[in-house]
Design a protein around this motif. Structure first.
Motif, PDB file in Angstrom:
ATOM      1  N   THR A  44       8.718  -4.362  -8.141  1.00 30.67           N
ATOM      2  CA  THR A  44       9.802  -3.609  -7.521  1.00 30.67           C
ATOM      3  C   THR A  44       9.606  -3.600  -6.019  1.00 30.67           C
ATOM      4  O   THR A  44       8.526  -3.905  -5.513  1.00 30.67           O
ATOM      5  CB  THR A  44       9.811  -2.157  -8.030  1.00 30.67           C
ATOM      6  OG1 THR A  44       8.588  -1.526  -7.614  1.00 30.67           O
ATOM      7  CG2 THR A  44       9.968  -2.084  -9.545  1.00 30.67           C
ATOM      8  N   GLU A  45      10.641  -3.235  -5.302  1.00 27.29           N
ATOM      9  CA  GLU A  45      10.544  -3.188  -3.837  1.00 27.29           C
ATOM     10  C   GLU A  45       9.455  -2.212  -3.401  1.00 27.29           C
ATOM     11  O   GLU A  45       8.668  -2.511  -2.509  1.00 27.29           O
ATOM     12  CB  GLU A  45      11.894  -2.787  -3.239  1.00 27.29           C
ATOM     13  CG  GLU A  45      11.910  -2.846  -1.729  1.00 27.29           C
ATOM     14  CD  GLU A  45      13.278  -2.561  -1.148  1.00 27.29           C
ATOM     15  OE1 GLU A  45      13.320  -2.170   0.021  1.00 27.29           O
ATOM     16  OE2 GLU A  45      14.277  -2.730  -1.854  1.00 27.29           O
ATOM     17  N   THR A  46       9.379  -1.064  -4.058  1.00 29.47           N
ATOM     18  CA  THR A  46       8.361  -0.071  -3.725  1.00 29.47           C
ATOM     19  C   THR A  46       6.961  -0.623  -3.974  1.00 29.47           C
ATOM     20  O   THR A  46       6.076  -0.491  -3.131  1.00 29.47           O
ATOM     21  CB  THR A  46       8.563   1.212  -4.554  1.00 29.47           C
ATOM     22  OG1 THR A  46       9.870   1.708  -4.307  1.00 29.47           O
ATOM     23  CG2 THR A  46       7.542   2.267  -4.209  1.00 29.47           C
ATOM     24  N   GLY A  48       6.129  -3.770  -4.138  1.00 30.19           N
ATOM     25  CA  GLY A  48       5.926  -4.852  -3.182  1.00 30.19           C
ATOM     26  C   GLY A  48       5.495  -4.325  -1.825  1.00 30.19           C
ATOM     27  O   GLY A  48       4.606  -4.890  -1.177  1.00 30.19           O
ATOM     28  N   ASP A  49       6.108  -3.223  -1.387  1.00 35.32           N
ATOM     29  CA  ASP A  49       5.727  -2.593  -0.114  1.00 35.32           C
ATOM     30  C   ASP A  49       4.300  -2.070  -0.174  1.00 35.32           C
ATOM     31  O   ASP A  49       3.533  -2.226   0.772  1.00 35.32           O
ATOM     32  CB  ASP A  49       6.681  -1.444   0.231  1.00 35.32           C
ATOM     33  CG  ASP A  49       8.074  -1.919   0.598  1.00 35.32           C
ATOM     34  OD1 ASP A  49       8.252  -3.131   0.883  1.00 35.32           O
ATOM     35  OD2 ASP A  49       8.998  -1.078   0.587  1.00 35.32           O
TER      36      ASP A  49
END
Length: 76
Positions: A44-46, A48-49
């Motif tokens: 997910t983007e979270t 990945g961050d």
């Protein structure tokens, strides 16, 4: 062995384990993370961050040059 079999289901645990005091273990964990994010579903983007932040932290602050180098290669 973990580097060859890690998948997206263990990314959170691998990130947590990056605090291990052993540079050899941290080195292997970075490799396992690299394998995990390239197999299965995309993080997910979270997540990945979070992964990017942890790799940058290792790159800038880890005491072992091998771990720093591997973190740099994995962050690409």
């Amino acid at each position: 062995a973990l580097e060859r079999i890690a998948d997206h289901t263990v990314i959170d645990e691998l990130l947590t384990a990056l605090d291990d005091p052993s540079s050899a273990i941290r080195f292997s964990l970075v490799g396992a993370l690299g394998h995990a994010v390239t197999t299965g579903i995309a993080p997910t983007e979270t997540l990945g961050d979070t992964l990017q932040r942890r790799l940058e932290d290792l790159l800038q602050k880890d005491t072992d040059p091998g771990v720093r180098s591997r973190a740099e290669a994995s962050g690409r």
